[in-house]
Design a protein around this motif. Sequence first.
Motif, PDB file in Angstrom:
ATOM      1  N   VAL A 443      30.029  11.874  43.583  1.00  0.00           N
ATOM      2  CA  VAL A 443      29.372  10.569  43.732  1.00  0.00           C
ATOM      3  C   VAL A 443      29.588  10.062  45.164  1.00  0.00           C
ATOM      4  CG1 VAL A 443      29.786   9.988  41.297  1.00  0.00           C
ATOM      5  CG2 VAL A 443      31.354   9.143  43.067  1.00  0.00           C
ATOM      6  N   ILE A 444      28.789   9.070  45.543  1.00  0.00           N
ATOM      7  CA  ILE A 444      28.921   8.480  46.876  1.00  0.00           C
ATOM      8  C   ILE A 444      29.065   6.975  46.690  1.00  0.00           C
ATOM      9  CG2 ILE A 444      27.858   8.231  49.147  1.00  0.00           C
ATOM     10  CD1 ILE A 444      26.068  10.700  48.329  1.00  0.00           C
ATOM     11  N   GLU A 445      30.077   6.411  47.332  1.00  0.00           N
ATOM     12  CA  GLU A 445      30.242   4.964  47.243  1.00  0.00           C
ATOM     13  C   GLU A 445      29.251   4.288  48.164  1.00  0.00           C
ATOM     14  OE1 GLU A 445      33.912   2.994  47.306  1.00  0.00           O
ATOM     15  OE2 GLU A 445      34.553   4.044  45.501  1.00  0.00           O
ATOM     16  N   GLY A 446      28.720   3.155  47.709  1.00  0.00           N
ATOM     17  CA  GLY A 446      27.771   2.426  48.531  1.00  0.00           C
ATOM     18  C   GLY A 446      28.451   1.701  49.666  1.00  0.00           C
ATOM     19  N   PRO A 447      27.732   1.324  50.701  1.00  0.00           N
ATOM     20  CA  PRO A 447      26.320   1.610  50.889  1.00  0.00           C
ATOM     21  C   PRO A 447      26.093   3.063  51.287  1.00  0.00           C
ATOM     22  CG  PRO A 447      27.202   0.544  52.857  1.00  0.00           C
ATOM     23  CD  PRO A 447      28.311   0.587  51.845  1.00  0.00           C
ATOM     24  N   LEU A 448      24.962   3.618  50.828  1.00  0.00           N
ATOM     25  CA  LEU A 448      24.598   4.940  51.333  1.00  0.00           C
ATOM     26  C   LEU A 448      24.332   4.786  52.825  1.00  0.00           C
ATOM     27  CD1 LEU A 448      22.103   6.124  48.555  1.00  0.00           C
ATOM     28  CD2 LEU A 448      24.471   6.845  48.889  1.00  0.00           C
ATOM     29  N   PRO A 449      24.651   5.799  53.629  1.00  0.00           N
ATOM     30  CA  PRO A 449      24.445   5.667  55.075  1.00  0.00           C
ATOM     31  C   PRO A 449      22.963   5.584  55.442  1.00  0.00           C
ATOM     32  CG  PRO A 449      25.092   7.900  54.509  1.00  0.00           C
ATOM     33  CD  PRO A 449      25.223   7.091  53.260  1.00  0.00           C
ATOM     34  N   PRO A 450      22.650   5.261  56.687  1.00  0.00           N
ATOM     35  CA  PRO A 450      21.252   5.229  57.123  1.00  0.00           C
ATOM     36  C   PRO A 450      20.552   6.549  56.800  1.00  0.00           C
ATOM     37  CG  PRO A 450      22.697   4.481  58.883  1.00  0.00           C
ATOM     38  CD  PRO A 450      23.585   4.983  57.787  1.00  0.00           C
ATOM     39  N   GLY A 473      30.899   0.861  34.494  1.00  0.00           N
ATOM     40  CA  GLY A 473      31.812  -0.043  35.205  1.00  0.00           C
ATOM     41  C   GLY A 473      31.948   0.233  36.683  1.00  0.00           C
ATOM     42  N   LYS A 474      31.238   1.246  37.195  1.00  0.00           N
ATOM     43  CA  LYS A 474      31.386   1.571  38.626  1.00  0.00           C
ATOM     44  C   LYS A 474      30.031   1.661  39.279  1.00  0.00           C
ATOM     45  CE  LYS A 474      35.804   3.657  39.257  1.00  0.00           C
ATOM     46  NZ  LYS A 474      36.602   4.844  39.102  1.00  0.00           N
ATOM     47  N   LEU A 475      29.857   0.938  40.382  1.00  0.00           N
ATOM     48  CA  LEU A 475      28.582   1.010  41.091  1.00  0.00           C
ATOM     49  C   LEU A 475      28.689   2.110  42.154  1.00  0.00           C
ATOM     50  CD1 LEU A 475      25.836  -0.578  41.122  1.00  0.00           C
ATOM     51  CD2 LEU A 475      26.711  -1.726  43.152  1.00  0.00           C
ATOM     52  N   VAL A 476      28.452   3.338  41.730  1.00  0.00           N
ATOM     53  CA  VAL A 476      28.491   4.460  42.678  1.00  0.00           C
ATOM     54  C   VAL A 476      27.201   5.265  42.515  1.00  0.00           C
ATOM     55  CG1 VAL A 476      30.991   4.774  42.882  1.00  0.00           C
ATOM     56  CG2 VAL A 476      29.772   5.854  40.986  1.00  0.00           C
ATOM     57  N   TYR A 477      26.793   5.903  43.605  1.00  0.00           N
ATOM     58  CA  TYR A 477      25.586   6.736  43.575  1.00  0.00           C
ATOM     59  C   TYR A 477      25.969   8.104  43.013  1.00  0.00           C
ATOM     60  CZ  TYR A 477      21.913   9.822  45.313  1.00  0.00           C
ATOM     61  OH  TYR A 477      20.917  10.762  45.396  1.00  0.00           O
ATOM     62  N   SER A 478      25.297   8.536  41.964  1.00  0.00           N
ATOM     63  CA  SER A 478      25.596   9.857  41.422  1.00  0.00           C
ATOM     64  C   SER A 478      24.634  10.886  41.995  1.00  0.00           C
ATOM     65  CB  SER A 478      25.484   9.863  39.901  1.00  0.00           C
ATOM     66  OG  SER A 478      25.737  11.182  39.443  1.00  0.00           O
ATOM     67  N   THR A 479      25.208  12.013  42.412  1.00  0.00           N
ATOM     68  CA  THR A 479      24.370  13.114  42.895  1.00  0.00           C
ATOM     69  C   THR A 479      23.903  13.967  41.720  1.00  0.00           C
ATOM     70  OG1 THR A 479      26.242  14.604  43.069  1.00  0.00           O
ATOM     71  CG2 THR A 479      25.698  13.313  45.047  1.00  0.00           C
ATOM     72  N   PHE A 480      24.547  13.784  40.560  1.00  0.00           N
ATOM     73  CA  PHE A 480      24.309  14.616  39.372  1.00  0.00           C
ATOM     74  C   PHE A 480      24.670  16.080  39.627  1.00  0.00           C
ATOM     75  CE2 PHE A 480      21.567  10.926  38.928  1.00  0.00           C
ATOM     76  CZ  PHE A 480      22.029  10.438  37.712  1.00  0.00           C
ATOM     77  N   ASP A 481      25.629  16.270  40.516  1.00  0.00           N
ATOM     78  CA  ASP A 481      26.168  17.620  40.725  1.00  0.00           C
ATOM     79  C   ASP A 481      27.654  17.611  40.378  1.00  0.00           C
ATOM     80  OD1 ASP A 481      24.100  19.370  41.826  1.00  0.00           O
ATOM     81  OD2 ASP A 481      24.020  17.946  43.483  1.00  0.00           O
TER      82      ASP A 481
END
Length: 631
Positions: A443-450, A473-481
């Motif tokens: 996963v990637i924590e926000g903000p995603l980079p430019p 409960g977590k605002l994270v971007y999932s890559t689904f990998d």
Amino acid sequence: MTKYASFYQRSIEDRDGFWAEQADLIDWQVKPSQICDYSKPPFAHWFVGGTTNLCHNAVDRHLKDRADQPALIYVSTETGQEITYSFAQLCDEVQRMAAILQSLGVKQGDRVLIYMPMIAEAAFAMLACVRIGAIHSVVFGGFASHSLATRIDDASPVLIISADAGSRGGKVVPYKPLLDEAISLSQHKPSAVLMVDRGLSAFTSVPGLDYAYAELRQQHMNAKVACVWLDSAHPSYTLYTSGTTGKPKGVQRDTGGYTVALAASMQHIFEGQAGQVYFSTSDIGWVVGHSYIIYGPLLAGMATLMYEGLPTRPHGGVWWELVEKYKVTHMFSAPTAVRVLKKQDPALLSAYDISSLKALYLAGEPLDEPTAQWIADGLGKPIIDNYWQTETGWPILTVANGVQKMPSKFGSPGVPMYGFNVKLLSDSTGEELTGAQEKGVVVIEGPLPPGCLQTLWGDDERFVKTYWQSVPGKLVYSTFDWGVRDEDGYFYILGRTDDVINVAGHRLGTREIEESISSHPNVAEVAVVGVADALKGQVAMAFVVAKDTSALGDANARLKLEGEIMKLVDSQLGAVARPSRVLFLSLLPKTRSGKLLRRAIQAVCEKRDPGDLTTIDDPTPLQQIKQQLDV
Ligand code: AMP
């Protein structure tokens, strides 16, 4: 701390300071007043208040210092066409195209759908759109009418730009009939269609809708169309990618963030310098084509080599011949292409003078160690794996040799790139996994980079739901990998957590293929599963329960229905999505609660142990798969 570790740390801890410096790599008409507004997570607004233009930075900006230097080298081994455009010539062509777009009513913010083969006009079209603030949406030429129609409906373009045909392996692949059918299928109708006629396949023009590019180009030969200064957040393009539902997702990118991200990647990751030559073997229909055939190399003042053709035609050394001829310094390809080359005479790898080449970058699917080793030995050049997604626009994991030389480890794409706050989370508890060799969801924590997606086109809610709410409960971007990290912080990608499959580096949603197969009158139920393949990484296999089983009496009847289903997918979605096999079952393998046992089907097809089957409702279909595959 190593040089890269502190570079990376600063990108996370002093985000604004770090990206403010990167922003200086490009020209702004008005400099941003704020670097990142993350007041409405997960929506990141990069370079607030800044105005810039992607085409200006990729093309016009170089006219001062390198107007006569090669910018676009176009090579087609399909038609024999080979032509080099200098930055000045490219700028002229882009302005002609921009004038044509304007004459056909395209305005800032309008969408232009590009359904084209690998021809120089496709590059002109993309650059012309971003020049005037129109939002391009390139649809891969391998997609057929149904896929195209869904994308036309989602993007609602004012204009569609296309061509009579592509060519693959010497075979003409007509585009126009598929386009005509897609327009008749779609609810939304474009106001105009601009046709590039390559003279490959005769077609009938639709009066009042179709316009001939050659004619309009002639009319706008001396056109001067200035770049429009656009707000940093103005969408530059949308690009559709598959997900777990049948409806493709329109990944939307901004202008300022994307321009800065690519310019920075050219320096820190690819070590590209003006005057060098970049050869990416991808297609403009994919994200690599956007970032590293068109925009990235041009932003860096490099020439980009755009290639139509196979790696094996007219001979298996054609890529290396091009490297020699054009003094290519950087190559970017996919593991599948290397596996194709592996079947050729290895002597071809050393038959040409490739001394100009600095490195070969590979991405899009897992790079297996034997393939990496084979090409590394054969070329005697660094092989650099990089992991990313359509959504991110540039690598999440790789090595940033422009910052600090770091070894590549075969089997690992590398370490997190600056700006990407990559974490591994436990899929059961959502807790962060910090130890080595612990398997978790990347996963990637926000903000995603430019440079990453701003949102999904027209659907903020889907953007949030799909990517940011998979871990409770977590605002994270999932890559689904799935991934693991080793003791040195190198990541290894272990496959998808969802039903998305990866065929020859192309992401396909099994749901989309299932929907297509379901439209066959004799299909009651269907499941599509990705199965390991030595050449393509994965292939799709379909498991069908027929409505009328009497039609499946003998092997010939089964073959006939299998053929019909393959043809249906071909005509609706395109050959990329065609299943490699269609097997007929009396019922699908499901749990007692009705959940499809995808992993078990996959395991049986891959001759692995299907694991715990205590919840299976009826084991018969797994036996039927075994019998039919003879495993
Ligand atoms: P796409 O958006 O079509 O490029 O697909 C992105 C997906 O491809 C990722 O989520 C991964 O599953 C896979 N992928 C891309 N690059 C790599 C890589 N270098 N190694 C392993 N998997 C990769």
